[in-house]
Structure formats: C-alpha cells, structure tokens
Design an enzyme around this catalytic site. Structure first.
Site, mmCIF file in Angstrom:
data_model
loop_
_atom_site.group_PDB
_atom_site.id
_atom_site.type_symbol
_atom_site.label_atom_id
_atom_site.label_comp_id
_atom_site.label_asym_id
_atom_site.label_seq_id
_atom_site.Cartn_x
_atom_site.Cartn_y
_atom_site.Cartn_z
ATOM 1 N N SER A 125 0.835 -1.191 0.000
ATOM 2 C CA SER A 125 0.000 0.000 0.000
ATOM 3 C C SER A 125 0.885 1.263 0.000
ATOM 4 O O SER A 125 1.627 1.477 -0.950
ATOM 5 C CB SER A 125 -0.973 -0.062 1.185
ATOM 6 O OG SER A 125 -1.978 0.900 1.088
ATOM 7 N N HIS B 271 -8.361 -4.855 -0.687
ATOM 8 C CA HIS B 271 -7.041 -4.338 -0.327
ATOM 9 C C HIS B 271 -6.301 -5.282 0.621
ATOM 10 O O HIS B 271 -5.289 -4.922 1.202
ATOM 11 C CB HIS B 271 -7.207 -2.954 0.302
ATOM 12 C CG HIS B 271 -5.969 -2.119 0.276
ATOM 13 N ND1 HIS B 271 -5.346 -1.743 -0.884
ATOM 14 C CD2 HIS B 271 -5.226 -1.590 1.286
ATOM 15 C CE1 HIS B 271 -4.276 -1.017 -0.600
ATOM 16 N NE2 HIS B 271 -4.179 -0.912 0.716
ATOM 17 N N ASP C 197 -10.400 -3.751 -5.185
ATOM 18 C CA ASP C 197 -9.730 -2.956 -4.150
ATOM 19 C C ASP C 197 -10.303 -1.542 -4.177
ATOM 20 O O ASP C 197 -10.151 -0.838 -5.181
ATOM 21 C CB ASP C 197 -8.225 -2.944 -4.434
ATOM 22 C CG ASP C 197 -7.412 -2.345 -3.301
ATOM 23 O OD1 ASP C 197 -7.928 -1.473 -2.576
ATOM 24 O OD2 ASP C 197 -6.239 -2.742 -3.159
#
Length: 184
Positions: A86, A167, A136
């Site tokens: 991320s 995610h 996501d």
C-alpha cells in the site's frame, strides 16, 4: 539485503519478521514512515484518499533514496530487494522510478500510483512483482493494470498476482513475493 516498507498505519515491525522468514540470511531494513495521518504512520503526505501531496512525495522520495543508498554503500556486494504494501509500495515505486539503480528486485503489493510516470529505461530487465485486488476500493484495478503496463513498457520482467478481493494481502501474493525474492 531486503527493505520492507509498511502500509498506512503499520510500522517497522509489520513486515520485518516476514522478510526474515522469506530470506533468513539477508539483512532486513524496515524503515518507519515519519508522516502521521491522524496517528497512522505513512511515508508521505496526501491531501485525500488517492490524492498525493506531490511536493512532499518528491522530498521524501529523495530522502528515502539517500537512506537506501547509504545502506547499499555499506553492503556493496549484496543484492538489494525491496517490497512494500500500500503506502509502502507507493514510496518504493517512487524511489525505484527516480533511482532505478538502487533495487535489484521490487515487489509492489497493492500500489496506487495516481500520476503518469515518465519513462525510465533503466528499469529494463528488473524483476518487478505487482499484486492487486480486482475489487480494491483503495487501489482501483484500472490503475493497477496501468502500472503493470507501465513497468512492462519499461522492459521490466513483470510478474503479477491478482485476486478477486480488495485491499487485503492473500497467501498467493505472499507466495509470489517469496518466489521473487528467492529466485536465482
């Protein structure tokens, strides 16, 4: 040497043990993002979900590149691998785009690159893993596909692991990361 970059709200411990498990003989460097977003550690500022403070990103990319280069200089014969999740994937991607000579292998787990990167021919033949979730909400699939295509256009050896979820990191992604890091 493996650099492990945490996601938003993580810290230097988030992936440290994973890196040690994947490459037990490698030195692990796991920096902590020094930007606080409502108490959550990050590597650079943003002004909204998916909207980056590009000036801050540029400054912090330069600082992280210096940090990595200093470690690399202390270990001149060691290959240097990096993986991030991320926000950690985003700073790693930014550093690799600006300084393609720093990492030998790169794994970007659920990255979000909302800008149009310039061409980086020096990424040719670099091994790059990109993982994503087709649903996501933070890193929309079309943007993940665009990044995969961008690295492919640079001539990188691109590997992907995509799942139907969001995610979240899933076991197949971690196995793909292990395969990238352990490949001869």
């Amino acid at each position: 040497m493996v650099f492990a970059f945490h996601g938003t709200g993580g810290d230097e411990n988030q992936f440290f043990e994973l890196a040690q498990q994947l490459l037990p003989r490698a030195g692990v460097v796991s920096p902590r993002g020094d930007v606080s977003e409502m108490g959550a550690a990050r590597f650079f500022r943003r002004t909204g979900e998916g909207v980056y403070d590009m000036d801050d990103l540029a400054r912090r990319t330069g600082a992280m590149a210096e940090f990595v280069a200093a470690h690399k200089a202390q270990n001149p014969n060691a290959p240097v691998y990096g993986f991030g999740y991320s926000n950690g994937a985003n700073i790693l991607a930014s550093v690799a785009m600006a300084h393609p000579d720093l990492f030998d292998r790169i794994a970007l787990l659920h990255p979000l690159i909302p800008w149009e990167p310039e061409a980086v021919p020096a990424l040719a033949d670099k091994r790059v893993l990109i993982t994503a979730g087709k649903h996501d909400p933070i890193c929309p699939w079309p943007m993940s596909q665009r990044l995969i295509d961008w690295f492919t256009t640079q001539g990188a050896q691109v590997f992907t692991k995509v799942h139907e979820g969001g995610h979240d990191l899933r076991q197949p992604e971690l196995l793909a990361l292990e395969a990238l890091l352990k490949a001869p």
